[in-house]
Design a protein around this motif. Structure first.
Motif, short mmCIF file in Angstrom:
data_model
loop_
_atom_site.label_atom_id
_atom_site.label_comp_id
_atom_site.label_asym_id
_atom_site.label_seq_id
_atom_site.Cartn_x
_atom_site.Cartn_y
_atom_site.Cartn_z
N THR A 75 44.17 -19.28 8.31
CA THR A 75 45.13 -18.19 8.29
C THR A 75 44.74 -17.18 7.22
O THR A 75 44.62 -17.54 6.05
CB THR A 75 46.55 -18.72 8.01
N THR A 78 45.89 -10.94 7.77
CA THR A 78 46.18 -10.21 9.00
C THR A 78 45.65 -10.90 10.25
O THR A 78 45.82 -10.37 11.36
CB THR A 78 45.59 -8.79 8.96
N GLN A 79 45.01 -12.04 10.09
CA GLN A 79 44.38 -12.69 11.25
C GLN A 79 44.58 -14.20 11.21
O GLN A 79 44.76 -14.79 10.15
CB GLN A 79 42.87 -12.42 11.26
N TYR A 80 44.50 -14.79 12.41
CA TYR A 80 44.35 -16.23 12.58
C TYR A 80 42.94 -16.44 13.11
O TYR A 80 42.48 -15.70 13.98
CB TYR A 80 45.32 -16.80 13.61
N LYS A 102 47.18 -11.29 13.65
CA LYS A 102 48.37 -12.04 13.29
C LYS A 102 49.66 -11.38 13.79
O LYS A 102 50.59 -12.06 14.20
CB LYS A 102 48.42 -12.18 11.77
N LEU A 107 50.68 -17.89 18.11
CA LEU A 107 49.74 -18.96 17.78
C LEU A 107 49.90 -20.17 18.69
O LEU A 107 48.90 -20.73 19.17
CB LEU A 107 49.89 -19.36 16.32
#
Length: 123
Positions: A75, A78-80, A102, A107
């Protein structure tokens, strides 16, 4: 059964997807990529995440855990970044890598869709 290209297209269609790759973690080579950006070079990400997968597999062996890794989640602000180790026939030593925005991604749904893509993938 879906081939690599079709599977990557399906991964890229996941809500919030930035890019996806199918990676051989024994060599660190991306077998295929789709998407990405100036900030996210999927070939570099594939090689780097190979080290993540190898480290986690090694740690599990040292701990004596007789479990299979389903996925690894990283994580960022701003992103996964989702890494799904593949277990279906003909995919041993491979993982699907998916980068998600994100603020646009769900998710749980992304994990569910990657599992479905894995089940249909024929390498």
């Amino acid at each position: 059964m879906a081939n690599t290209e079709a599977s990557l297209k399906e991964a890229a269609a996941i809500e919030g997807a930035i890019g996806a790759a199918l990676v051989d973690y024994t060599s660190g080579m991306a077998l295929g990529t789709i998407g990405g950006s100036k900030e996210l070079d999927l070939t570099v990400a594939a090689a780097g995440n190979t080290d993540v997968v190898r480290a986690k597999v090694r740690a599990m062996e040292m701990l004596g855990l007789n479990e299979e890794i389903e996925d690894i989640l990283i994580t960022l602000g701003t992103q996964y970044h989702l890494i799904r180790l593949l277990k279906s026939r003909g995919t041993n030593g491979l993982f699907l890598y998916l980068a998600l925005s994100k603020d646009r991604a769900n998710l749980a749904m992304a994990r569910h869709q990657l599992k479905k893509i894995e089940a249909e993938l024929d390498v």
